[in-house]
Motif scaffolding. Sequence first.
Motif, PDB file in Angstrom:
ATOM      1  N   LEU A  38       0.838  -1.199   0.000  1.00  0.00           N
ATOM      2  CA  LEU A  38       0.000   0.000   0.000  1.00  0.00           C
ATOM      3  C   LEU A  38       0.873   1.249   0.000  1.00  0.00           C
ATOM      4  CD1 LEU A  38      -2.882  -0.336   2.622  1.00  0.00           C
ATOM      5  CD2 LEU A  38      -3.023  -0.369   0.137  1.00  0.00           C
ATOM      6  N   PRO A  39       0.535   2.247  -0.822  1.00  0.00           N
ATOM      7  CA  PRO A  39       1.199   3.545  -0.665  1.00  0.00           C
ATOM      8  C   PRO A  39       0.848   4.139   0.695  1.00  0.00           C
ATOM      9  CG  PRO A  39      -0.330   3.567  -2.549  1.00  0.00           C
ATOM     10  CD  PRO A  39      -0.465   2.236  -1.881  1.00  0.00           C
ATOM     11  N   VAL A  40       1.825   4.725   1.347  1.00  0.00           N
ATOM     12  CA  VAL A  40       1.623   5.274   2.696  1.00  0.00           C
ATOM     13  C   VAL A  40       2.010   6.748   2.705  1.00  0.00           C
ATOM     14  CG1 VAL A  40       2.377   5.164   5.107  1.00  0.00           C
ATOM     15  CG2 VAL A  40       2.073   3.049   3.794  1.00  0.00           C
ATOM     16  N   ARG A  41       1.156   7.556   3.308  1.00  0.00           N
ATOM     17  CA  ARG A  41       1.495   8.962   3.524  1.00  0.00           C
ATOM     18  C   ARG A  41       1.268   9.304   4.997  1.00  0.00           C
ATOM     19  NH1 ARG A  41      -1.699  11.625  -1.375  1.00  0.00           N
ATOM     20  NH2 ARG A  41      -3.315  10.878   0.017  1.00  0.00           N
ATOM     21  N   SER A  42       1.637  10.505   5.388  1.00  0.00           N
ATOM     22  CA  SER A  42       1.559  10.839   6.814  1.00  0.00           C
ATOM     23  C   SER A  42       1.186  12.300   7.006  1.00  0.00           C
ATOM     24  CB  SER A  42       2.905  10.557   7.494  1.00  0.00           C
ATOM     25  OG  SER A  42       3.951  11.201   6.807  1.00  0.00           O
ATOM     26  N   GLU A  43       0.580  12.554   8.151  1.00  0.00           N
ATOM     27  CA  GLU A  43       0.076  13.890   8.467  1.00  0.00           C
ATOM     28  C   GLU A  43      -0.076  14.003   9.976  1.00  0.00           C
ATOM     29  OE1 GLU A  43      -0.463  17.081   8.387  1.00  0.00           O
ATOM     30  OE2 GLU A  43      -1.471  17.040   6.423  1.00  0.00           O
ATOM     31  N   ASN A  44      -0.035  15.209  10.457  1.00  0.00           N
ATOM     32  CA  ASN A  44      -0.262  15.466  11.875  1.00  0.00           C
ATOM     33  C   ASN A  44      -1.668  15.000  12.298  1.00  0.00           C
ATOM     34  OD1 ASN A  44      -1.643  17.662  13.798  1.00  0.00           O
ATOM     35  ND2 ASN A  44       0.468  17.393  14.413  1.00  0.00           N
ATOM     36  N   GLU A  45      -1.748  14.342  13.450  1.00  0.00           N
ATOM     37  CA  GLU A  45      -3.024  13.736  13.848  1.00  0.00           C
ATOM     38  C   GLU A  45      -4.117  14.762  14.133  1.00  0.00           C
ATOM     39  OE1 GLU A  45      -4.251  13.515  17.334  1.00  0.00           O
ATOM     40  OE2 GLU A  45      -2.573  14.573  18.234  1.00  0.00           O
ATOM     41  N   ALA A  46      -3.734  15.911  14.689  1.00  0.00           N
ATOM     42  CA  ALA A  46      -4.777  16.912  14.953  1.00  0.00           C
ATOM     43  C   ALA A  46      -5.334  17.467  13.643  1.00  0.00           C
ATOM     44  CB  ALA A  46      -4.218  18.043  15.813  1.00  0.00           C
ATOM     45  N   ASN A  47      -4.479  17.617  12.642  1.00  0.00           N
ATOM     46  CA  ASN A  47      -4.972  18.058  11.338  1.00  0.00           C
ATOM     47  C   ASN A  47      -6.009  17.080  10.795  1.00  0.00           C
ATOM     48  OD1 ASN A  47      -3.337  20.293  11.336  1.00  0.00           O
ATOM     49  ND2 ASN A  47      -1.909  19.554   9.787  1.00  0.00           N
ATOM     50  N   LEU A  48      -5.720  15.793  10.929  1.00  0.00           N
ATOM     51  CA  LEU A  48      -6.640  14.784  10.394  1.00  0.00           C
ATOM     52  C   LEU A  48      -7.920  14.700  11.217  1.00  0.00           C
ATOM     53  CD1 LEU A  48      -3.922  12.165   9.504  1.00  0.00           C
ATOM     54  CD2 LEU A  48      -5.347  13.427   7.891  1.00  0.00           C
ATOM     55  N   ALA A  49      -7.806  14.875  12.530  1.00  0.00           N
ATOM     56  CA  ALA A  49      -9.015  14.890  13.364  1.00  0.00           C
ATOM     57  C   ALA A  49      -9.881  16.088  12.992  1.00  0.00           C
ATOM     58  CB  ALA A  49      -8.631  14.932  14.838  1.00  0.00           C
ATOM     59  N   ASP A 106     -12.701  11.266  14.233  1.00  0.00           N
ATOM     60  CA  ASP A 106     -11.411  11.196  14.905  1.00  0.00           C
ATOM     61  C   ASP A 106     -10.302  11.157  13.850  1.00  0.00           C
ATOM     62  OD1 ASP A 106     -11.442   8.644  13.918  1.00  0.00           O
ATOM     63  OD2 ASP A 106     -11.342   7.648  15.850  1.00  0.00           O
ATOM     64  N   ALA A 107      -9.065  11.165  14.299  1.00  0.00           N
ATOM     65  CA  ALA A 107      -7.946  11.283  13.363  1.00  0.00           C
ATOM     66  C   ALA A 107      -7.864  10.091  12.417  1.00  0.00           C
ATOM     67  CB  ALA A 107      -6.637  11.437  14.143  1.00  0.00           C
ATOM     68  N   ALA A 108      -8.140   8.880  12.929  1.00  0.00           N
ATOM     69  CA  ALA A 108      -8.031   7.697  12.075  1.00  0.00           C
ATOM     70  C   ALA A 108      -9.062   7.757  10.943  1.00  0.00           C
ATOM     71  CB  ALA A 108      -8.234   6.432  12.910  1.00  0.00           C
ATOM     72  N   ARG A 109     -10.276   8.191  11.279  1.00  0.00           N
ATOM     73  CA  ARG A 109     -11.291   8.295  10.231  1.00  0.00           C
ATOM     74  C   ARG A 109     -10.942   9.413   9.249  1.00  0.00           C
ATOM     75  NH1 ARG A 109     -17.876   9.140  10.810  1.00  0.00           N
ATOM     76  NH2 ARG A 109     -18.346   8.707   8.612  1.00  0.00           N
ATOM     77  N   GLY A 110     -10.441  10.527   9.775  1.00  0.00           N
ATOM     78  CA  GLY A 110     -10.012  11.612   8.889  1.00  0.00           C
ATOM     79  C   GLY A 110      -8.909  11.147   7.946  1.00  0.00           C
ATOM     80  N   ALA A 111      -7.981  10.363   8.488  1.00  0.00           N
ATOM     81  CA  ALA A 111      -6.876   9.857   7.668  1.00  0.00           C
ATOM     82  C   ALA A 111      -7.407   8.954   6.561  1.00  0.00           C
ATOM     83  CB  ALA A 111      -5.889   9.093   8.554  1.00  0.00           C
ATOM     84  N   ALA A 112      -8.295   8.029   6.914  1.00  0.00           N
ATOM     85  CA  ALA A 112      -8.851   7.120   5.912  1.00  0.00           C
ATOM     86  C   ALA A 112      -9.647   7.896   4.868  1.00  0.00           C
ATOM     87  CB  ALA A 112      -9.736   6.076   6.598  1.00  0.00           C
ATOM     88  N   ALA A 113     -10.394   8.900   5.333  1.00  0.00           N
ATOM     89  CA  ALA A 113     -11.220   9.682   4.404  1.00  0.00           C
ATOM     90  C   ALA A 113     -10.360  10.520   3.462  1.00  0.00           C
ATOM     91  CB  ALA A 113     -12.178  10.572   5.189  1.00  0.00           C
ATOM     92  N   LEU A 114      -9.165  10.876   3.918  1.00  0.00           N
ATOM     93  CA  LEU A 114      -8.260  11.639   3.047  1.00  0.00           C
ATOM     94  C   LEU A 114      -7.805  10.789   1.865  1.00  0.00           C
ATOM     95  CD1 LEU A 114      -7.099  14.481   2.980  1.00  0.00           C
ATOM     96  CD2 LEU A 114      -5.191  13.681   4.373  1.00  0.00           C
ATOM     97  N   VAL A 115      -7.590   9.507   2.116  1.00  0.00           N
ATOM     98  CA  VAL A 115      -7.259   8.584   1.017  1.00  0.00           C
ATOM     99  C   VAL A 115      -8.438   8.503   0.050  1.00  0.00           C
ATOM    100  CG1 VAL A 115      -6.676   6.216   0.408  1.00  0.00           C
ATOM    101  CG2 VAL A 115      -5.692   7.252   2.489  1.00  0.00           C
ATOM    102  N   VAL A 116      -9.630   8.354   0.620  1.00  0.00           N
ATOM    103  CA  VAL A 116     -10.831   8.256  -0.216  1.00  0.00           C
ATOM    104  C   VAL A 116     -11.047   9.539  -1.010  1.00  0.00           C
ATOM    105  CG1 VAL A 116     -13.354   8.140  -0.106  1.00  0.00           C
ATOM    106  CG2 VAL A 116     -11.963   6.487   1.162  1.00  0.00           C
ATOM    107  N   GLN A 117     -10.746  10.664  -0.391  1.00  0.00           N
ATOM    108  CA  GLN A 117     -10.926  11.937  -1.090  1.00  0.00           C
ATOM    109  C   GLN A 117     -10.110  11.967  -2.386  1.00  0.00           C
ATOM    110  OE1 GLN A 117     -11.114  16.154   0.790  1.00  0.00           O
ATOM    111  NE2 GLN A 117      -9.063  16.006  -0.055  1.00  0.00           N
ATOM    112  N   ASP A 118      -8.911  11.410  -2.338  1.00  0.00           N
ATOM    113  CA  ASP A 118      -8.098  11.379  -3.553  1.00  0.00           C
ATOM    114  C   ASP A 118      -8.734  10.499  -4.628  1.00  0.00           C
ATOM    115  OD1 ASP A 118      -6.311  13.117  -2.524  1.00  0.00           O
ATOM    116  OD2 ASP A 118      -4.729  11.646  -2.130  1.00  0.00           O
TER     117      ASP A 118
END
Lengths: 423, 423
Positions: free
Chosen positions: A210-221, A397-409
Amino acid sequence: MNGNHSGSTRAGTGGRTPMEPKADRETVRRHNLSLVLRTVRDQVEATRAGVAARVGLTRAAVSSLVEQLIESGFLSESGKTFSGQAGRPGTVLKVARTGLAGIGVEINVDYVAVCVVDLAGTDRVRLVEHLDNRGAEPAEVFGRAARIAARALASATEQELRPVGAELALPGLISGGSVLHAPNLGWTSVPAETPFAEALAALRPGPPALPVRSENEANLAALAELWFGGLGDVRSFLYLTGEIGVGGALVLDGELLRGANGFAGEIGHVSVSDDGPLCRCGSHGCLEQYAGQAALLRAAGLDERAGAAGMAELERRARAGDDAALAALSGAGRALGRALSGAVNLFDPDAVVLGGVYRPLMPWLGPPTGAELEARVVSGLWSPTSARLRASSPAADAARGAAALVVQDVLADPVAYAPRPPA
Amino acid sequence: MNGNHSGSTRAGTGGRTPMEPKADRETVRRHNLSLVLRTVRDQVEATRAGVAARVGLTRAAVSSLVEQLIESGFLSESGKTFSGQAGRPGTVLKVARTGLAGIGVEINVDYVAVCVVDLAGTDRVRLVEHLDNRGAEPAEVFGRAARIAARALASATEQELRPVGAELALPGLISGGSVLHAPNLGWTSVPAETPFAEALAALRPGPPALPVRSENEANLAALAELWFGGLGDVRSFLYLTGEIGVGGALVLDGELLRGANGFAGEIGHVSVSDDGPLCRCGSHGCLEQYAGQAALLRAAGLDERAGAAGMAELERRARAGDDAALAALSGAGRALGRALSGAVNLFDPDAVVLGGVYRPLMPWLGPPTGAELEARVVSGLWSPTSARLRASSPAADAARGAAALVVQDVLADPVAYAPRPPA
């Protein structure tokens, strides 16, 4: 350096001006596929006619785009509806509940949370493990997170979901795939994306990595709050998440404000008191030292390393009227209010959202925080009872925001991710 | 509510996407007239060929647009140049030095500054009068400002400049043409645009009344810094202006961040010390109480109402090594550094710019401010010697920013302001 997210789907893009060359036919079609897909996602009972009316394309054009999206597995048909249009019933369109998805992996100081989100934004898999990442080697931490992520991916497979990318949510300054500085993990310049991707690939020898990216957790929350938090008309807000550290993020007109180097939002290290206690960041009197999880537990007479169980006990004691617990929450609320009033004076948001461990504690944190905001915000728009100060949504929460960011792309350019080539 | 500036030329506009209807011919031509005019303004030796290459239009199209701009008085021709293009010389185009202009009127606590700016952005008239507006009735203050503005307009007329609008720069929260709250003037809910416009019209019975708008003075000083301050690549910065109060503004990617209600940037009321002195805003320990002009003068043993003369004396004493002056500046620098470090942690700007009375005091304010930034900013990107902390440009102030904002509207749609109808 924007935490790897300088791509066109993340930032507020500049305008296309009339003298630029016309977009070619293929670019327009890809754009319109994305538009139709997102419009279906956002409507309760989408039909071809309804989508056409909404996006301003002809019914024939929308039908052609919808066919391609169905063939590629992004949309499905689901019954008939008479709603919206007079006369003939329309076929209801839905974003596919199976197929492409995103996975978000929050690695925090005392827990790991993983979420898999489908194209509709629904969280389909959730795993949270409480553990202590302080003092552990980064390789061990990424190994733990990869094991939890692998379990979530197995659950996703059972639900016929196929995540196309993973987004790491990390408690610190993130840049270029690394954690530059995460004081509460004790990490400085620690690569994150590659070690996690490798640890995960080692656990899943079959499928492509899987391609992996990273971001600050508060940003994703904060993004999760924006997308799933039910904020209504609120488009500019400050988001604070209470954890071992205190994370923060700023959303302006529906866009995350990342700052010149991707480091914006660090409200945990706003100074609350001139000569306050030394913080792990090296400064003195940071908000974390007054309103972080350890400070709250300590002030209430509990073990500062008691984690989630300790926080549950703090809430229980506050509910029972325990003096030490109430005093601890009142002090933390005042510190939050002082730091927030400065931030509100600077940023003038529509709302302040408190998440993480603060959410269940709002009955006690809200009044002192609001009183400081009322006293210190020069606009006079804030008061202890104002709806501008609110708890975060349990759905965000941050985990859902992170997953949704992948979906957004995926939603931004479905053709790039189409599992089957378009006809 | 954005201080009356929600128009399309002010905010970052959304993108035009491929499925929107094509702009009609007239809209495109007006846009292109603006584009050519702004391109000429931004180039040292603009020619028709050079502009065409820059904006991506044909030479013939640019020539036609240039003719219209010359006929309407926005451009003039000025000699020949061989620069840029091989072969034949080109005619140099200049933005007209006469004709349309803007006037900016800064009404501050102890001075009024007026500036007239031409289409090229050059400040052609400047008037500053030191006076004390504290305790005066608003009507009297607007009368004073109108008299100074009328003198500036007379000078503009002598230079064949014709301001098409006036922009007021005011030290407080501005909304809907009024001062909602200006603690250092003692004003709450005071209409500004109409009384000023009427006072000015009464002094100039001949010409039609000037349209008047209003904005926070720190916001306008920050725009002046962005446009005329020589900031180079810096596109996101925090701007602080030291006056009787301490004003602030945030510029993000070249756009002013106004906040949800137009009240962003109020760094003067960020709390520096929990139980510090009472501020005029009603809060305690605000930055103004440590680093405002009165606090600086008082701490140095000078009369806190000594105004500009007092500040000159403070600088003289600091230069002479006077202990009280140096201690006052060191204390103010630390307070600035504490408030700024919180703002930098939140906003992550490329730079912090100190203007107003701080500019000449930077040799003494800079080191303690920088030391606090180094200690407290979690990104580690700040140090006492960093070029990120800088004095404002002497070419940039709120009055010039205000005047240039009027001119910016002319440049954004010259047809709307054309003194002669296009051929």
